[in-house]
Design a protein around this motif. Structure first.
Motif, short mmCIF file in Angstrom:
data_model
loop_
_atom_site.label_atom_id
_atom_site.label_comp_id
_atom_site.label_asym_id
_atom_site.label_seq_id
_atom_site.Cartn_x
_atom_site.Cartn_y
_atom_site.Cartn_z
N MET A 1 -9.26 7.46 0.94
CA MET A 1 -7.92 7.03 0.53
C MET A 1 -7.98 6.18 -0.74
SD MET A 1 -6.31 6.20 4.30
CE MET A 1 -4.66 5.80 3.70
N PHE A 2 -9.03 5.34 -0.84
CA PHE A 2 -9.19 4.57 -2.07
C PHE A 2 -9.37 5.49 -3.27
CE2 PHE A 2 -11.32 0.98 0.57
CZ PHE A 2 -10.08 0.45 0.89
N ASP A 3 -10.20 6.51 -3.11
CA ASP A 3 -10.46 7.45 -4.21
C ASP A 3 -9.19 8.19 -4.63
OD1 ASP A 3 -13.11 6.72 -4.23
OD2 ASP A 3 -13.82 8.46 -3.09
N ALA A 4 -8.24 8.32 -3.70
CA ALA A 4 -6.99 9.01 -4.00
C ALA A 4 -5.95 8.09 -4.65
CB ALA A 4 -6.42 9.63 -2.73
N GLY A 5 -6.29 6.80 -4.78
CA GLY A 5 -5.37 5.88 -5.45
C GLY A 5 -4.75 4.84 -4.55
N ALA A 6 -5.09 4.82 -3.27
CA ALA A 6 -4.54 3.81 -2.36
C ALA A 6 -5.35 2.52 -2.46
CB ALA A 6 -4.54 4.32 -0.93
N GLY A 7 -4.75 1.44 -1.95
CA GLY A 7 -5.49 0.18 -1.89
C GLY A 7 -5.54 -0.59 -3.20
N GLU A 8 -4.66 -0.27 -4.15
CA GLU A 8 -4.65 -0.98 -5.42
C GLU A 8 -3.47 -1.96 -5.46
OE1 GLU A 8 -4.68 1.81 -8.60
OE2 GLU A 8 -6.64 2.65 -8.05
N ILE A 9 -3.77 -3.23 -5.72
CA ILE A 9 -2.76 -4.27 -5.83
C ILE A 9 -3.06 -5.05 -7.11
CG2 ILE A 9 -1.68 -6.28 -4.76
CD1 ILE A 9 -2.64 -5.28 -2.06
N GLY A 10 -2.25 -4.83 -8.14
CA GLY A 10 -2.51 -5.50 -9.41
C GLY A 10 -3.88 -5.12 -9.95
N ASP A 11 -4.70 -6.12 -10.27
CA ASP A 11 -6.04 -5.88 -10.81
C ASP A 11 -7.08 -5.73 -9.71
OD1 ASP A 11 -5.22 -5.96 -13.46
OD2 ASP A 11 -5.42 -8.14 -13.58
N TYR A 12 -6.64 -5.62 -8.46
CA TYR A 12 -7.57 -5.49 -7.34
C TYR A 12 -7.53 -4.07 -6.79
CZ TYR A 12 -7.73 -10.58 -7.42
OH TYR A 12 -7.90 -11.88 -7.80
N SER A 13 -8.68 -3.58 -6.37
CA SER A 13 -8.76 -2.27 -5.74
C SER A 13 -9.47 -2.40 -4.40
CB SER A 13 -9.51 -1.28 -6.65
OG SER A 13 -10.86 -1.70 -6.83
N HIS A 14 -9.50 -1.30 -3.64
CA HIS A 14 -10.16 -1.27 -2.33
C HIS A 14 -9.57 -2.33 -1.38
CE1 HIS A 14 -12.92 0.97 -4.84
NE2 HIS A 14 -13.54 1.43 -3.75
N VAL B 1 -2.93 10.90 -1.38
CA VAL B 1 -3.45 10.05 -0.31
C VAL B 1 -3.40 10.78 1.02
CG1 VAL B 1 -3.08 7.91 0.97
CG2 VAL B 1 -2.85 7.92 -1.52
N LEU B 2 -2.30 11.50 1.28
CA LEU B 2 -2.19 12.23 2.54
C LEU B 2 -3.26 13.31 2.64
CD1 LEU B 2 -0.76 12.81 5.17
CD2 LEU B 2 0.88 14.22 3.90
N THR B 3 -3.49 14.03 1.56
CA THR B 3 -4.54 15.06 1.57
C THR B 3 -5.91 14.44 1.82
OG1 THR B 3 -3.28 16.48 0.07
CG2 THR B 3 -5.67 16.84 0.19
N ALA B 4 -6.19 13.32 1.19
CA ALA B 4 -7.48 12.66 1.38
C ALA B 4 -7.65 12.18 2.80
CB ALA B 4 -7.60 11.49 0.40
N LEU B 5 -6.58 11.60 3.36
CA LEU B 5 -6.62 11.11 4.74
C LEU B 5 -6.95 12.26 5.70
CD1 LEU B 5 -3.75 8.98 6.31
CD2 LEU B 5 -4.86 10.79 7.57
N ARG B 6 -6.22 13.35 5.58
CA ARG B 6 -6.42 14.48 6.50
C ARG B 6 -7.80 15.10 6.33
NH1 ARG B 6 -2.10 16.13 9.30
NH2 ARG B 6 0.02 15.59 8.61
N THR B 7 -8.28 15.17 5.10
CA THR B 7 -9.58 15.79 4.86
C THR B 7 -10.72 14.95 5.43
OG1 THR B 7 -8.75 16.82 2.83
CG2 THR B 7 -11.14 16.62 3.05
N ALA B 8 -10.62 13.62 5.28
CA ALA B 8 -11.72 12.74 5.71
C ALA B 8 -11.66 12.40 7.20
CB ALA B 8 -11.70 11.46 4.88
N HIS B 9 -10.49 12.52 7.80
CA HIS B 9 -10.34 12.11 9.20
C HIS B 9 -10.99 13.13 10.13
CE1 HIS B 9 -8.51 10.39 12.76
NE2 HIS B 9 -7.94 9.44 12.01
N PRO B 10 -11.70 12.66 11.14
CA PRO B 10 -12.39 13.61 12.04
C PRO B 10 -11.46 14.34 13.01
CG PRO B 10 -12.75 11.37 12.80
CD PRO B 10 -12.04 11.26 11.49
N TYR B 11 -10.25 13.81 13.22
CA TYR B 11 -9.37 14.41 14.21
C TYR B 11 -8.64 15.63 13.65
CZ TYR B 11 -9.77 10.27 17.25
OH TYR B 11 -10.21 9.27 18.07
#
Length: 368
Positions: free
Chosen positions: A147-160, A207-217
């Motif tokens: 999800m981070f690689d797809a662009g999630a988790g970014e707040i201002g100058d902070y990532s992850h 982000v949705l594509t990344a989530l579904r691809t990485a999730h084991p379920y």
């Protein structure tokens, strides 16, 4: 170079009628020197070509309204041809630089000694999504990273950026299910993490594509929430405070001393002895926000291109005092801001500011 400018002055902030970005030049060319200016004039092009400048960064668009020729028989076309033949690119940051933070009005406010700056006319903050994903604990790291690689988790100058807590998940696979954990027809409990993060809404599909691809379920469980819109720190104009109150007359003198001299000069409307503490500013033509300056409780509004009747009606309606410091003069401080931005981002880059007024007004007489 374009990437640096567009991080500082995002294209999304430009008004719908505006024309910003690369006007001429090759985005892949190497840039070693930049000249920043308000207007692209013959004198600006002369200096750029004489000094071997690779890129001119201008505030005002050279090509704004409908253009069907850049032939050399037209004034603007002639400048475009000169730049291209001289190997000099042209980039424009206009209303996107007006609304950026920091932008045109921040540079103006800084010269006037204002603090505690906020937008005069704030734009809504970029729309975000709030994601909550339920994932087996031993797969949580992989899902987070995807999800981070797809662009999630970014707040201002902070990532992850994320938040996690542990709990127990439960599910009952149906007859047609193909569970990664557990068996069909049996209730299964799993130690899971609840992983939460935000993401800009424009990257939702990634982000949705990344989530579904990485999730084991086979069927990941997640919440997707659209938070209520909030005001951001971007927008036209700025409002700030003086370190110490002063009279309108004294503050007008400060404005005149702080800003570059042009034929337009500095003029004020209001009681010269009134006390000034809160100041609104807008570089360029700002009479469209006279009512806004009144609504925010400013004591004085500094801008350019003010007209007789709107000013008269504004004052009669109880609006704040006004200082008209001219269009060019109130936008010129941005040139140094842009030059410093680029110099700080690119080691060894040579930057310069075209300091001569490009204001079309050249003569001022008081009549005394």
């Amino acid at each position: 170079m374009i990437a640096i400018l567009e991080r500082a002055y995002p294209i999304r902030l430009a008004e719908s009628w505006d024309s910003v970005g690369l006007v001429c030049g090759d985005p892949d060319d190497t840039v070693t020197s930049v000249l920043c200016c308000v207007d692209v004039t013959d004198a600006v092009v002369d200096q750029a070509l004489d000094s071997g400048t690779d890129l001119v960064v201008a505030h005002h668009p050279l090509l704004l309204r409908g253009v069907d020729t850049v032939g050399t028989h037209t004034p603007k076309g002639r400048l475009i041809h000169r730049l291209i033949k001289g190997g000099c690119a042209l980039y424009t940051a206009h209303t996107n630089a007006d609304s950026a933070n920091p932008g045109v009005s921040d540079a103006l406010a800084g010269l006037l000694g204002l603090t505690n700056l906020r937008p005069l006319d704030p734009k809504p903050a970029e729309a975000i999504d709030k994601w909550s994903v339920f994932v087996p604990a031993d797969s949580a790291a992989a899902v987070r990273e995807a999800m981070f690689d797809a662009g999630a988790g970014e707040i201002g100058d902070y990532s992850h950026c994320c938040w996690s807590t542990s709990g127990t998940g439960q599910f009952l696979p149906g007859a047609a299910a193909d569970p990664a954990i557990g068996e069909r027809g049996e209730v299964t409990e799993v130690s899971e993490d609840r992983v939460e993060m935000v993401a800009n809404r424009r990257v939702r599909s990634r982000v949705l594509t990344a989530l579904r691809t990485a999730h084991p379920y086979e069927e990941p469980a997640f919440d997707l929430i659209e938070p209520a819109p909030a005001r951001g720190d971007e927008g036209l104009g700025r409002v700030g405070e003086l370190g110490e109150p002063m009279t309108l007359a004294a503050f007008t003198t400060r404005v005149a001393q702080a800003l570059p001299t042009s034929a337009v000069g500095i003029r004020a409307a209001g009681d010269p002895e009134m006390t000034i503490t809160t100041v609104a500013v807008c570089g360029g033509a700002g009479d469209s926000m006279l009512a806004t300056a009144r609504a925010v409780g400013a004591d004085v509004y500094v801008t350019g291109d003010l007209r007789h009747h709107p000013v008269d009606e504004h004052l009669r309606g109880g609006g704040p005092a006004l200082i008209d410091a001219g269009h060019w003069s109130t936008e010129f401080p941005w040139c140094q801001q842009a030059a410093d931005l680029l110099a700080g981002a690119v080691p060894g880059l040579v930057t310069a500011v075209f300091s001569q007024p490009t204001d079309p007004w050249t003569i001022h007489r008081s009549g005394q």
